[in-house]
Structures are given as C-alpha cells and as structure tokens.
Design a protein around this motif. Structure first.
Motif, PDB file in Angstrom:
ATOM      1  N   TRP A 106       7.220  15.676  -3.383  1.00  0.00           N
ATOM      2  CA  TRP A 106       6.459  14.428  -3.304  1.00  0.00           C
ATOM      3  C   TRP A 106       6.465  13.894  -1.878  1.00  0.00           C
ATOM      4  O   TRP A 106       7.474  13.909  -1.211  1.00  0.00           O
ATOM      5  CB  TRP A 106       7.089  13.381  -4.220  1.00  0.00           C
ATOM      6  N   GLU A 107       5.290  13.331  -1.458  1.00  0.00           N
ATOM      7  CA  GLU A 107       5.224  12.695  -0.139  1.00  0.00           C
ATOM      8  C   GLU A 107       4.937  11.226  -0.316  1.00  0.00           C
ATOM      9  O   GLU A 107       4.000  10.862  -1.046  1.00  0.00           O
ATOM     10  CB  GLU A 107       4.076  13.312   0.657  1.00  0.00           C
ATOM     11  N   VAL A 108       5.718  10.398   0.360  1.00  0.00           N
ATOM     12  CA  VAL A 108       5.587   8.947   0.202  1.00  0.00           C
ATOM     13  C   VAL A 108       5.047   8.360   1.494  1.00  0.00           C
ATOM     14  O   VAL A 108       5.623   8.552   2.566  1.00  0.00           O
ATOM     15  CB  VAL A 108       6.963   8.329  -0.128  1.00  0.00           C
ATOM     16  N   HIS A 109       3.894   7.621   1.415  1.00  0.00           N
ATOM     17  CA  HIS A 109       3.384   6.882   2.578  1.00  0.00           C
ATOM     18  C   HIS A 109       3.301   5.423   2.210  1.00  0.00           C
ATOM     19  O   HIS A 109       3.022   5.094   1.068  1.00  0.00           O
ATOM     20  CB  HIS A 109       1.955   7.313   2.948  1.00  0.00           C
ATOM     21  N   ALA A 110       3.461   4.547   3.174  1.00  0.00           N
ATOM     22  CA  ALA A 110       3.282   3.106   2.907  1.00  0.00           C
ATOM     23  C   ALA A 110       2.880   2.416   4.188  1.00  0.00           C
ATOM     24  O   ALA A 110       3.253   2.845   5.280  1.00  0.00           O
ATOM     25  CB  ALA A 110       4.567   2.505   2.353  1.00  0.00           C
ATOM     26  N   ASP A 111       2.106   1.311   4.024  1.00  0.00           N
ATOM     27  CA  ASP A 111       1.827   0.502   5.208  1.00  0.00           C
ATOM     28  C   ASP A 111       3.042  -0.299   5.583  1.00  0.00           C
ATOM     29  O   ASP A 111       3.333  -0.523   6.743  1.00  0.00           O
ATOM     30  CB  ASP A 111       0.671  -0.466   4.911  1.00  0.00           C
ATOM     31  N   ARG A 112       3.733  -0.791   4.572  1.00  0.00           N
ATOM     32  CA  ARG A 112       4.886  -1.640   4.838  1.00  0.00           C
ATOM     33  C   ARG A 112       5.941  -1.399   3.766  1.00  0.00           C
ATOM     34  O   ARG A 112       5.629  -1.375   2.587  1.00  0.00           O
ATOM     35  CB  ARG A 112       4.457  -3.104   4.785  1.00  0.00           C
TER      36      ARG A 112
ATOM     37  N   ASN B 239       0.813  -1.231   0.000  1.00  0.00           N
ATOM     38  CA  ASN B 239       0.000   0.000   0.000  1.00  0.00           C
ATOM     39  C   ASN B 239       0.837   1.268   0.000  1.00  0.00           C
ATOM     40  O   ASN B 239       0.704   2.137   0.846  1.00  0.00           O
ATOM     41  CB  ASN B 239      -0.947   0.017   1.207  1.00  0.00           C
ATOM     42  N   LEU B 240       1.711   1.371  -0.968  1.00  0.00           N
ATOM     43  CA  LEU B 240       2.531   2.577  -1.092  1.00  0.00           C
ATOM     44  C   LEU B 240       1.746   3.635  -1.856  1.00  0.00           C
ATOM     45  O   LEU B 240       1.175   3.348  -2.907  1.00  0.00           O
ATOM     46  CB  LEU B 240       3.809   2.233  -1.868  1.00  0.00           C
ATOM     47  N   SER B 241       1.708   4.850  -1.284  1.00  0.00           N
ATOM     48  CA  SER B 241       1.038   5.957  -1.969  1.00  0.00           C
ATOM     49  C   SER B 241       1.996   7.116  -2.089  1.00  0.00           C
ATOM     50  O   SER B 241       2.751   7.386  -1.165  1.00  0.00           O
ATOM     51  CB  SER B 241      -0.195   6.424  -1.187  1.00  0.00           C
ATOM     52  N   ILE B 242       1.940   7.797  -3.216  1.00  0.00           N
ATOM     53  CA  ILE B 242       2.814   8.957  -3.421  1.00  0.00           C
ATOM     54  C   ILE B 242       1.934  10.146  -3.791  1.00  0.00           C
ATOM     55  O   ILE B 242       1.153  10.082  -4.745  1.00  0.00           O
ATOM     56  CB  ILE B 242       3.831   8.694  -4.545  1.00  0.00           C
ATOM     57  N   GLU B 243       2.068  11.203  -3.005  1.00  0.00           N
ATOM     58  CA  GLU B 243       1.226  12.386  -3.197  1.00  0.00           C
ATOM     59  C   GLU B 243       2.057  13.547  -3.681  1.00  0.00           C
ATOM     60  O   GLU B 243       3.169  13.759  -3.191  1.00  0.00           O
ATOM     61  CB  GLU B 243       0.630  12.780  -1.846  1.00  0.00           C
TER      62      GLU B 243
END
Lengths: 329, 297, 342
Positions: free
Chosen positions: A61-67, A8-12
């Motif tokens: 850019w902002e990077v979020h991930a569950d794992r 679940n990697l998201s990049i905003e």
C-alpha cells in the motif's frame, strides 16, 4: 487544538493490473476528548484508513496526504522510524475479534506485561518485575476486571469475546494514549456485551479525556455514543459533522439513505413492505466509478457527478456532493 | 469472487480455467511442465528413437567417454558403459522404465486409494476408528522399508517392484482421500444435498469429488516423485530392475565399480533421475502455487 | 493431561499389536518352512526341531502360535540370524545405537538448517532471498540420496580428502562398548586417546549425516515457510505491532513460537522419511547400522533377521511419533483438548 489533522489522504494498492485507489482524498480531524464515529459499509475503506494512521500497512500500500499532523507536528516530513515512534507513543488501536488478536500460546498476563512500556517503571532492576505486575493489575482494574488472578493465568481461548476485548483495551491503555482507534470493537458480540464495552469506552473518554475514533457500520450505536461523525462510502469522504447535525439533517443522499434504512426510521411503514434502500451494491475495487463513486446508485445523480465533488463546509457540517440536500432543511 | 454479471464484456473463467491461467503465468512451473511432457514423450516413444538398441553390446567400444571428451565419439553421444552399450539409448529406454513405470504406479494406487478412501470416509464408529488406526500404523512405516519387505517376500524383479510401490502408495492416497471427504462432508452444501434426499454415492459423485480433485492431484504429484525415487532406489539396491534392463537406478549401481575411471556411467543416470524428479516437483509446486493464487483472488 | 496420556498409551499398545501381527504373518509369507523362518536355525537337527516346535508351538492353532511368538519377543528372544547363526537381539543391540546416533545427528542438522532458512524466506517474502531459498529447497528435494552420497564421497573424501568415507570410527581406536552409542562410549572410556577418538568419530559422522539431512532440511524449509507465512498473516501479529513492539521483538517473542508449534507434528512425521534415507546412506558409507544389516539380510534371504529388523525399526519410529505428540501437547495448550483418533 486539533490532535489529529489529516487532509486529502489517499491510499493506493499496487497490483499487476494497475493501481487501485482504495481511499480517495479523505480528510479527518480529531480534537482532544472528542468521540468521533467513522461510519461506512464494509468495503468503504475505514479499516484501511485506521491502519494507515497507525502505520501498520505493509509495502503493497502507498499512502499520500496533503497534510498529516499530529499535535501540530508534521508527520510526513519525518522518517518512517520517527513517525512510528511518535504514533506508537500516543495512538492505540483495538480490533474486531479480540480472541484472534491475542497470541494463543502465551497467557493473557504475559501479553499484558509486554505492553507496559519500560519508562513507566521506576526503580531498580530487580524491582521492575514486581512493578510490572502491579501495573498490569492496575490496568485490569481500570477496565473493570475484578478477579485479576484468574485472568492473569488463562489463555485467550479460555475467555469470552467481551472479556478479551476488555483485555485489549487494557493493553491499549498501558501506554496512556491520547487517541484510541476502535476498529469495530463490538462486531463479534451480543448486544448486552456491546453496551458494556461502549460504556467502558465512554467512561474512559470522560475520566481520562482520551479521544476515541469509533469505526463501525452500525449507525444506531454510533449515533448514541459519539459527538461527531464522519461518513465514508467506497473509499471517498461523504459527510462529516456533529451527531445532531448528521442525524437530524443529513445533507448527502447516502447519509440520508443510511439513516432511512435503519429499522427505527421505518416504523411508520405498513407491515410487510420493503425497507427503503438504495438500489445496487457497493462497487468492486476492480471497477470503481470515476468521480463521485455513489454516482451509479444515487437518485439525484446528473452528468456533472462524473467529476469528483469538492467539500463544502456549512458551519462545521461538511459535505461532498454536487446536489446536497441542504435546501430541504 | 462471486458477483452478478453487470458488465457484458467481462468473462468469469471457471475454477479450472483460472487454475490453468495462473499456472501458465508462473514461468518456472511452465518449464517444469514442458520437461514433464518431454519425459512422457520419451517414455512412450523411446523404442522408436533410440540410436542403438539399449541392450545390444558392442565389444569394440567399451567405456567410451561422452562426445565432448577428447577420446569420445560423436556417434555414441553420451559414451558407452562397461559392456559397450550406448548410454544415450540406455537412458532413453530407462525413461520409459523409471518414469513411465512411476506414472503407471501412481495411476493404479490413485484408483484403488481413492476408492477405498471415500468408502472408508462414509463409515462411522468403531469400524472407522479401527481402520484409521490400522492406516496410521501402515503410514508410520517408511515407504522404502515397506517396499523392501514386499520385494523380499515376492523376490527381486521389475514387476514385483511395481506391486511393492503400489502397496506403499495406496495408504497415502487412502489417507488423503479420507481426510478430504470427511472435511467436505462436514460442510453445509453437502448437508443441503442430503436434505434434498441425495444418497451418499450421489453426493460423492456430484458434490464432493469435483471439490477434492485438486487435493488428490496434489498428492499424485508428490506420490509420483516419491515413486521415481523409490524405483531408482530399489534398482540401486539390486532389489528392483535387474540388469540388463536399463533402469536408471540399476545403471547407477553397475557404474559404481568403475566410478573413478568412468564417472559418466554414474553421473549421467543420476542426472536423469534428478531431472525427472525435478520436473515432477516443479509441476506439483506450480499446481500448489496456482491453487493458492486462485484462493487469494 | 491424564486423558491425553492414556489415549496415547492405548494407541501405542494397539500399534504394537498390529506390528507384531504383521511381522508374525511374515514368517508365513516368506518362502520356506515356517519354523525355520521363526527361529532362524537353518541347520537344526531333528531333536532341535522338536524342541523349537515346542517353543513356538507350531503344532497348535495360529492364535496359540502368535501368543508364543509375542512371549518369545518379550523375553528377548528374536530368533537367530539365518546367515550368521548369532542371536538377532545381539546383532540388533549392536547395530541399532549406531543408526540412532546417525539419524538423530541428521535430524538435528536438518532442523537447524531448514527451520531458520524457512523462517527467513517467509519474513522476506516476495523478495529475492525468498526465491533463492525456495529454488534451493526444490532442487535439494529432487536429488536422489544415493547419488548425492556418491558425489559427496567423490568430492570430499577422494578429491579433497577432508573426511573419511566409511565406517563410524577408524579401526585404530579401541573403544570398549558400553552403551553402543559411540560418542557416549568414547566419553566414558579410559583410553589415553579420548580426544583424538572423539574428533575421529566426529569426522566420520559428518558426511553421512549431511547427506541424510539434505532432503528433510528442504522439507523443513517449506514447512517452516508456510507456517511462518500463515502466522504473519494472522490478526494478532498485527495487533502486536500496534502494541508498540518492534518488528524483531514481535518475531522473536510471538511469531517463532506459534510457527514452531504448527510445525512440530510434521517434524515427527519426517523422521520416518529420514530413516529411509539413513538405510540407503548406511549402505553407501558402510556405516555399521541396522539399515545396512537389514539390506544385507535381504540379499542373503535371511528371513528371521528381516522380521526382527522390521519389528524393531517400526517400533522405534512409532515411539518417536508418540514422543513428538507429547512435545506438541506440552507446547500447545490447544492440543490438550479432546481429539478423537485421527
């Protein structure tokens, strides 16, 4: 053991008009010695995903991930510095137009020498230079460049694209990485050179057990050279599985449309008829559809498709669709 | 980004409108723009608004300090100079001289330079090469030196200054236009027009000029700030406007002898020149920035 | 490389030709007798006039005259100054080195201040320091150089008395003139006060050089910033980051070199601008240079001096252009390829 485990990697992207979700909850896993293809049209976010993995995106850019695990080590808990040092040691990347990726004002030899890490050189201070040179010659031989002398002294603009791509691979190999990310390595070459580069990558994979993440939009090449494939559309995860599963039984309508649109699949069509394609085009970043982003174009879309689908796993073949084509097989 | 119009409420502004909207968003550029408008208004309307005649000297009030000083008088808001002339009126009149003249100079050199530049870009071969070398030689001489030489030939005076600066700015416009037109001509859309059978003049008029207007306007703002500085410099060197004309550079020079006892006669005209050049540069920078923003979007 | 040198030399020759034609034609444009304008001898007796007419061949065709004009120049005869009746070549040899000293010092100061500031502004793009540096650049570019010179004299010379405001060395020092370059002459002289002379000359050059250096420095800030931003956007900087180099290493080894290469041509072009400012500053600071001599000649309507001054100054600027071209070609391997005339 999984080398790379991303969930679940998201990049905003933060803009004045609001934040745009360029990559929306993509999951990716890589095993040792695996060649995985990452397929999608231009604008599907595959290059941004690769840049996020190697950590070279800038502050917008902002990077979020569950794992986000590398060799079972959680990278999200580390500081950016530590993350960068671990990634730089084990992951290497090659890019699309190799001549543009080399410094035009220094010789190729100097740039190769820069890439050789210091800890590989044993010996005393004055021996280091000679050892560096030997290491570079070694690398050049490994990628199949026999006359290293000429290559050493020339500038990037004096060489061909395929040659420079080999040099880029040599630079990537200098640190003996465990994973090589190839971001459309052959987009700027003719097909004969493409074959050479792919053969080189395949031999490196077999001899050194190096995993390769091959990013491309050319489905035919990817199905020939990879073990597993992940398909992305407009920043969303669409389908993943082994190459045989994806090629013979695509579950997602988008993958099916991709396979149907290649000339090989359309040989039975009568001459002068249109190739089968999905209507419309990829959505622009300013107007992304909610839920499943293929919704407006998908022939099987219903009202429930405004909600993002969850990933379902059928024996290692993952698909992200409410109305997958599984029942056809 | 060009794409099909799918959403009916979406508007696609033309490039010029995009430019104006990005220009408006930069606060500093808008400040400069308002200052520029103010100076233009001053240049045109100054004969109407000046409190006193700029050349009339009142011998009772020699060297009066500005109104905020203890010895100053509020009816002479910025003080007077050594001949009793009101500084405020002189500065306002100087706006029409220094600033207004620079505007006229730029318009003239723009017209001539663009014409010659586009004609020269259409020629090829030896003629073109000789012309370009000639242009290079002229461009390598510093503009002030060239202006000084021309003034030395023609003699000092404000109208001669105008011609001198026009002569120095024309090569710059020729150079910019020549390069821009040459660049556009090597592009494919001009090739398409040519294959349609369009003559060179028609291609210039309809295809090329709308695309190079921005580069020319950019050069025009640079040229205007250079022209203001040159007019003032020539005035300061007593080669341009002669006294009693209240051009800012000449005012600066006439205040030099009494610099120590009456510094306002020196720093006020200097501030005026600084303001004029600054607003022109801000407008130019704002335009360049807006063009860049539009390219990025 | 040979072709490149030959092409540049031919350009140089062509330019010198044009410049000499221009300055020759000036003697016709200037009011007054052509022969007097060419030679400069205002009070010549009739026999002297005949001799001069023979020397400059004013009785022949124009092309003949021009050829003799050029021959005279190549022999070192630039005519005589109308006001002082001294040979122009001597006066120029006196004044030109001082101007060269001043402008080179100003160029060095502006490069050392402008280029690093521009690089810093580009590296910290979109942050506060970028805005601060840009505002400083725009304001600095808009200040008229003569006003700045006067202000600097007011503050640093008169009020603070840190630096002197006129001349290039105090009159108490007697330095024998060897090359004309003051600092070189001081080093070579055998005066017992060498070190004091050196510091004195240094304090004299600081103010005028800084005044001249401001506007070119702001131009360099902008050029360096644009060049560095372009370089940082390119693919190979990204690729270099993935190579494992740290950001500072990437900047020092690759980015600076590429950005400098983009800028070098412009540095040469700025030199012409700088000479303009130097001329005005020399007048304000009473610096004994060729700019001040030229402007004084214009006041005095000394046409021969103006002609020769223009020729020498423009040739000097053009030589600097050619040298910059060579430096650019030496640094950038791409520029050695075929380039037709601009």
């Amino acid at each position: 053991m999984n080398l790379l485990d991303i969930r679940n990697l998201s990049i905003e992207l933060k803009t004045k008009q609001g934040s745009i979700l360029a990559v929306d909850r993509v999951s990716l896993t890589m095993k040792e010695g695996e060649v995985r293809g990452l397929v999608g049209e231009s604008g599907s976010g595959k290059s941004i995903l690769a840049q996020a993995i190697t950590g070279i995106l800038d502050d917008r850019w902002e990077v979020h991930a569950d794992r986000f695990h590398w060799k079972n080590q959680d990278l999200l808990r580390l500081s950016p510095q530590e993350r960068k040092s671990i990634i730089a040691k084990d992951i290497a990347m090659i890019f699309q137009e190799p001549i543009a990726c080399l410094d035009p004002t220094t010789t190729v030899g100097e740039q190769l020498e820069e890439a050789v890490p210091n800890d590989q050189l044993t010996g005393y201070f004055w021996q280091k230079n000679k050892q560096r040179k030997l290491a570079v010659i070694n690398l050049l031989h490994k990628v199949g460049i026999k006359n290293h002398d000429k290559c050493y002294r020339s500038f990037p603009h004096q060489l061909t694209e395929a040659f420079c791509q080999r040099v880029m691979i040599a630079i990537a190999l200098a640190r003996q990485p465990l994973l090589l990310i190839a971001d459309e390595p052959t987009a700027a070459m003719e097909s004969t050179n493409q074959g050479q580069i792919f053969r080189l990558l395949a031999s490196l994979n077999q001899l050194k057990n190096m995993s390769i993440l091959l990013i491309s939009h050319d489905l035919e090449n990817v199905t020939h050279w990879t073990n597993t494939i992940t398909v992305m559309y407009s920043g969303q995860f669409v389908e993943a599985g082994t190459t045989e599963q994806i090629f013979n039984s695509p579950y997602h309508p988008y993958t099916k449309a991709l396979l149907d649109s290649s000339p090989k699949a359309n040989i039975e069509l009568p001459p002068k008829s249109r190739l089968t394609t999905l209507p419309g085009s990829i959505p622009v970043l300013q107007h992304l559809p909610i839920g499943c982003r293929l919704g407006p174009r998908c022939p099987r879309a219903q009202q429930i498709c405004v909600k993002a689908p969850k990933t379902t796993n059928y024996h290692g073949h993952q698909v992200n669709c409410h109305y997958s084509l599984k029942e056809n097989y | 980004m060009a794409r099909d119009k799918i959403y009916s409420e979406e508007e696609f502004p033309s490039p010029l409108q995009q430019l104006w909207s990005s220009f408006r968003q930069t606060n500093v550029a808008m400040l400069g723009f308002y200052g520029y408008l103010f100076l233009t208004a001053l240049a045109i309307l100054s004969p109407v608004f000046t409190p006193y005649n700029s050349m009339e000297s009142n011998l009772d009030v020699l060297l009066l300090p500005p109104a905020w000083d203890s010895h100053g008088d509020v009816s002479y808001l910025l003080g007077t100079d050594s001949l009793g002339r009101d500084m405020l009126s002189r500065l306002m009149h100087g706006a029409s001289l220094t600033f207004g003249l620079s505007f006229i100079v730029v318009i003239i050199s723009l017209g001539v330079g663009v014409l010659f530049g586009s004609v020269s870009a259409l020629t090829h071969g030896v003629k073109s090469s000789i012309f370009n070398h000639f242009l290079d030689v002229i461009l390598s001489i510093p503009t002030l030196l060239l202006a000084i030489i021309i003034v030395a030939i023609l003699g000092p005076g404000l109208s001669n200054t105008l011609w001198a600066i026009v002569m120095t700015l024309i090569p710059q416009f020729i150079h910019v236009t020549h390069n821009a037109v040459k660049e556009e001509f090597s592009k494919d859309y001009v090739l398409a027009s040519r294959l349609d059978g369009a003559s060179s003049w028609r291609i210039l008029q309809y295809s090329v000029f709308p695309n190079i207007v921005e580069k020319i306007i950019n050069q025009a703002t640079l040229a205007q700030s250079a022209a203001i500085l040159d007019i003032a410099a020539l005035g300061f060197l007593r080669l341009g406007a002669q006294s009693p004309l209240s051009e800012w550079g000449a005012m600066l020079f006439s205040g030099l002898d009494l610099f120590y006892i009456a510094p306002w006669t020196v720093y006020l005209p200097g501030l005026a020149i600084l303001f004029a050049v600054l607003t022109t540069n801000l407008v130019g920078e704002g335009l360049r920035h807006a063009v860049k923003m539009r390219k990025e979007n | 490389m040979l072709m490149f040198t030959l092409r540049r030399l031919s350009l140089f020759f062509f330019t010198m030709l044009l410049l000499s034609i221009l300055s020759f034609s000036l003697s016709y444009f200037f009011p007054g007798d052509v022969l007097v304008n060419l030679s400069g001898e205002v009070n010549a007796s009739p026999e002297r006039l005949v001799l001069l007419a023979d020397q400059y061949k004013t009785n022949g065709s124009i092309i003949n005259q021009y050829i003799h004009y050029v021959t005279n120049i190549l022999q070192g005869n630039l005519g005589v100054s109308m006001s002082s009746q001294l040979p122009n070549s001597d006066e120029i040899a006196n004044f030109l080195p001082a101007t060269i000293e001043l402008s080179i010092t100003a160029l060095v100061i502006s490069m050392f201040i402008g280029i690093p500031l521009g690089f810093i502004a580009a590296i910290f793009h979109r942050r506060k320091i970028d805005d601060i540096i840009l505002s400083f650049a725009i304001i600095g570019y808009s200040i008229p150089v003569f006003w700045l010179g006067l202000f600097v004299i007011l503050i640093f010379s008169i009020q603070l008395a840190w630096f002197p405001s006129a001349g290039n060395i105090s009159l108490l020092f007697e330095i024998k003139q060897l090359t004309g370059f003051l600092f070189v002459d001081i080093l070579f002289s055998d005066s017992p006060y060498k070190w004091q002379a050196f510091t004195n000359a240094f304090s004299h050059i600081v103010l005028p050089a800084s005044v001249i250096a401001l506007a070119p420095a702001t131009v360099f800030i902008r050029l360096a910033r644009t060049a560095m931003m372009e370089v940082l956007d390119t693919n190979f900087i990204q690729a270099a980051k993935t190579k494992g180099l740290t950001f500072t290493q990437v900047i020092y080894r690759h980015a600076i070199r590429n950005a400098l290469i983009k800028m070098v041509l412009h540095i040469g072009l700025q030199f012409a601008n700088l000479i303009t400012f130097a001329m005005i500053t020399e007048v304000i600071f009473s610096w004994p240079g060729i700019g001040r001599w030229l402007i004084v000649s214009i006041y005095q309507r000394d046409y021969t001096a103006i002609q020769s001054g223009l020729l020498v100054l423009s040739s000097f600027i053009f030589i600097v252009h050619i040298i910059t071209d060579f430096i650019y070609a030496a640094l950038n391997p791409l520029a050695r390829e075929n380039k037709h005339g601009t």
